[in-house]
Design a protein around this motif. Structure first.
Motif, PDB file in Angstrom:
ATOM      1  N   ALA A  12       0.845  -1.195   0.000  1.00 41.37           N
ATOM      2  CA  ALA A  12       0.000   0.000   0.000  1.00 41.37           C
ATOM      3  C   ALA A  12       0.878   1.242   0.000  1.00 41.37           C
ATOM      4  O   ALA A  12       2.067   1.193   0.318  1.00 41.37           O
ATOM      5  N   THR A  13       0.259   2.369  -0.319  1.00 43.39           N
ATOM      6  CA  THR A  13       1.004   3.614  -0.502  1.00 43.39           C
ATOM      7  C   THR A  13       1.813   4.009   0.722  1.00 43.39           C
ATOM      8  O   THR A  13       2.900   4.593   0.603  1.00 43.39           O
ATOM      9  N   HIS A  14       1.311   3.690   1.925  1.00 45.23           N
ATOM     10  CA  HIS A  14       2.002   4.087   3.149  1.00 45.23           C
ATOM     11  C   HIS A  14       2.455   2.880   3.967  1.00 45.23           C
ATOM     12  O   HIS A  14       2.682   2.990   5.169  1.00 45.23           O
ATOM     13  N   ASP A  15       2.606   1.754   3.325  1.00 51.35           N
ATOM     14  CA  ASP A  15       3.160   0.561   3.967  1.00 51.35           C
ATOM     15  C   ASP A  15       4.662   0.760   4.148  1.00 51.35           C
ATOM     16  O   ASP A  15       5.382   1.023   3.179  1.00 51.35           O
ATOM     17  N   PHE A  16       5.160   0.613   5.374  1.00 49.10           N
ATOM     18  CA  PHE A  16       6.585   0.862   5.600  1.00 49.10           C
ATOM     19  C   PHE A  16       7.473  -0.208   4.962  1.00 49.10           C
ATOM     20  O   PHE A  16       8.692  -0.030   4.865  1.00 49.10           O
TER      21      PHE A  16
ATOM     22  N   ASP B  71      -9.380   8.527  -2.032  1.00 48.82           N
ATOM     23  CA  ASP B  71      -9.279   9.951  -1.699  1.00 48.82           C
ATOM     24  C   ASP B  71      -7.847  10.370  -1.381  1.00 48.82           C
ATOM     25  O   ASP B  71      -7.608  11.459  -0.866  1.00 48.82           O
ATOM     26  N   TYR B  72      -6.898   9.471  -1.654  1.00 45.20           N
ATOM     27  CA  TYR B  72      -5.476   9.739  -1.449  1.00 45.20           C
ATOM     28  C   TYR B  72      -5.088   9.862   0.025  1.00 45.20           C
ATOM     29  O   TYR B  72      -3.994  10.344   0.337  1.00 45.20           O
ATOM     30  N   SER B  73      -5.975   9.442   0.921  1.00 47.99           N
ATOM     31  CA  SER B  73      -5.613   9.428   2.340  1.00 47.99           C
ATOM     32  C   SER B  73      -4.655   8.276   2.613  1.00 47.99           C
ATOM     33  O   SER B  73      -4.453   7.397   1.766  1.00 47.99           O
ATOM     34  N   GLU B  74      -4.063   8.290   3.786  1.00 46.01           N
ATOM     35  CA  GLU B  74      -3.046   7.299   4.117  1.00 46.01           C
ATOM     36  C   GLU B  74      -3.610   5.876   4.101  1.00 46.01           C
ATOM     37  O   GLU B  74      -4.670   5.616   4.676  1.00 46.01           O
ATOM     38  N   LEU B  75      -2.914   4.982   3.446  1.00 47.13           N
ATOM     39  CA  LEU B  75      -3.263   3.564   3.439  1.00 47.13           C
ATOM     40  C   LEU B  75      -2.008   2.805   3.854  1.00 47.13           C
ATOM     41  O   LEU B  75      -1.027   2.762   3.115  1.00 47.13           O
TER      42      LEU B  75
ATOM     43  N   SER C 108     -13.315  -1.521   5.567  1.00 47.01           N
ATOM     44  CA  SER C 108     -12.717  -0.738   4.494  1.00 47.01           C
ATOM     45  C   SER C 108     -13.043  -1.314   3.122  1.00 47.01           C
ATOM     46  O   SER C 108     -12.865  -2.504   2.871  1.00 47.01           O
ATOM     47  N   ASP C 109     -13.498  -0.456   2.207  1.00 47.41           N
ATOM     48  CA  ASP C 109     -13.790  -0.893   0.844  1.00 47.41           C
ATOM     49  C   ASP C 109     -12.523  -1.306   0.107  1.00 47.41           C
ATOM     50  O   ASP C 109     -12.546  -2.256  -0.688  1.00 47.41           O
ATOM     51  N   ILE C 110     -11.410  -0.602   0.341  1.00 47.56           N
ATOM     52  CA  ILE C 110     -10.175  -0.944  -0.356  1.00 47.56           C
ATOM     53  C   ILE C 110      -9.622  -2.271   0.144  1.00 47.56           C
ATOM     54  O   ILE C 110      -9.042  -3.044  -0.617  1.00 47.56           O
ATOM     55  N   ALA C 111      -9.852  -2.588   1.423  1.00 46.79           N
ATOM     56  CA  ALA C 111      -9.462  -3.900   1.939  1.00 46.79           C
ATOM     57  C   ALA C 111     -10.284  -4.996   1.282  1.00 46.79           C
ATOM     58  O   ALA C 111      -9.753  -6.043   0.884  1.00 46.79           O
ATOM     59  N   LYS C 112     -11.587  -4.760   1.140  1.00 43.99           N
ATOM     60  CA  LYS C 112     -12.450  -5.740   0.478  1.00 43.99           C
ATOM     61  C   LYS C 112     -12.019  -5.951  -0.967  1.00 43.99           C
ATOM     62  O   LYS C 112     -11.981  -7.090  -1.457  1.00 43.99           O
ATOM     63  N   GLN C 113     -11.672  -4.861  -1.649  1.00 44.50           N
ATOM     64  CA  GLN C 113     -11.192  -4.992  -3.024  1.00 44.50           C
ATOM     65  C   GLN C 113      -9.953  -5.868  -3.086  1.00 44.50           C
ATOM     66  O   GLN C 113      -9.845  -6.771  -3.928  1.00 44.50           O
ATOM     67  N   CYS C 114      -9.005  -5.608  -2.199  1.00 44.40           N
ATOM     68  CA  CYS C 114      -7.776  -6.395  -2.166  1.00 44.40           C
ATOM     69  C   CYS C 114      -8.072  -7.864  -1.913  1.00 44.40           C
ATOM     70  O   CYS C 114      -7.597  -8.745  -2.639  1.00 44.40           O
ATOM     71  N   ASN C 115      -8.888  -8.147  -0.909  1.00 41.98           N
ATOM     72  CA  ASN C 115      -9.172  -9.531  -0.564  1.00 41.98           C
ATOM     73  C   ASN C 115      -9.946 -10.241  -1.664  1.00 41.98           C
ATOM     74  O   ASN C 115      -9.683 -11.415  -1.961  1.00 41.98           O
ATOM     75  N   ASP C 116     -10.864  -9.541  -2.292  1.00 38.43           N
ATOM     76  CA  ASP C 116     -11.616 -10.136  -3.395  1.00 38.43           C
ATOM     77  C   ASP C 116     -10.702 -10.422  -4.588  1.00 38.43           C
ATOM     78  O   ASP C 116     -10.842 -11.462  -5.258  1.00 38.43           O
TER      79      ASP C 116
END
Length: 291
Positions: free
Chosen positions: A226-230, A258-262, A272-280
């Motif tokens: 993800a964009t903010h995964d260390f 929305d470009y917020s931290e992920l 989270s919708d983006i988590a559901k997208q990833c898992n799907d």
């Protein structure tokens, strides 16, 4: 990371994880078997197993290895995530393993292997399909999933370990926000001395970096970050290495609309919708390998 306060870290991370899951309820569409024992180490060798109600035949089966820096985590904090995976038509195994610093490497690998042998011996009772096994892990669990998949796909590598590796084959793996390339450019125990110990032994040197032992037999892999995964910068290099070895591998970088931290292990957040997208998308990747 060698001198941090593990009890404090565990408490802080657990508070965050419990806040993440606050208000969630377990689905009523699953058969659930909880606190089954697979090994001799008490609660650290217990697991839960889920599959959809009405199941009357073996289902493709996902083994989930939880994350937590090798010192934190348990199946309770992964139950909503793994239950969701089960609602998508899988039997899912959600298990505990021994944690550092009480237990050092390779305890989690040994426990994963013991679990696999337990499933082999008890497969007929729980609709586990050993011919269609999949492996999922995140953070430290992704490293363990990568390493265990290497053990099961490279018999030469397996000879470097003191335990006989279970005779299983994974159709595909999903590696989320993982800690890869341990020991490649820095000492093996530089960031995880509480897990590997203070001394790097010849045996340990023969086991790392894991990536040196990956072959074309490694399972197809869906690699996420993800964009903010260390640990973001490790995902694409691992995917590139897998592709160079002839392994089908896909790297997916997720971002908030929305470009917020992920951040790290975002996929566990069942609100989270983006988590559901990833898992799907990972489940769709797995289903491509169901012949």
């Amino acid at each position: 990371m060698q001198n941090f306060d593990i009890p404090t870290m565990r408490s802080q991370i657990r508070a965050s994880d419990e806040q993440r899951d606050a208000g969630l309820t377990e689905p009523d569409t699953l058969e659930m078997f909880k606190n089954l024992s697979y090994g001799p180490h008490g609660v650290e060798n217990t697991f839960d197993l889920y599959y959809p109600k009405g199941t009357n035949t073996c289902l493709p089966t996902i083994i989930n290895i939880h994350g937590g820096g090798f010192f934190y985590g348990d199946k309770e904090l992964y139950r909503f995530y793994t239950m969701y995976l089960a609602t998508q038509g899988f039997t899912v195994v959600n298990f505990n393993y021994r944690l550092a610093p009480k237990h050092h490497y390779p305890a989690p690998l040994e426990d994963t292997n013991t679990l696999m042998n337990w499933l082999i011996e008890n497969v007929e009772n729980y609709y586990v399909d050993l011919d269609h096994l999949f492996l999922v892990g995140d953070s430290a669990g992704a490293q363990l999933a990568e390493q265990y998949a290497t053990l099961t796909s490279n018999s030469t590598y397996a000879q470097n370990f003191s335990f006989p590796v279970a005779t299983v084959h994974f159709k595909a793996v999903a590696l989320n926000c993982g800690a890869y390339f341990i020991g490649q450019d820095t000492p093996i125990n530089q960031d995880f001395s509480y897990y590997f110990g203070e001394t790097i032994t010849p045996t340990l040197e023969k086991q790392f970096p894991v990536e040196a032992y990956i072959t074309a037999n490694f399972p197809p892999a869906f690699v996420t970050t993800a964009t903010h995964d260390f640990l973001k910068d490790l995902a694409q290099p691992l995917t590139d290495l897998l592709n160079e070895k002839g392994v089908k591998a896909h790297c997916q970088l997720y971002a908030s609309p929305d470009y917020s931290e992920l951040g790290h292990v975002f996929h566990l957040n069942q609100k989270s919708d983006i988590a559901k997208q990833c898992n799907d998308e990972e489940m769709a990747f797995f289903k491509d390998f169901l012949a």
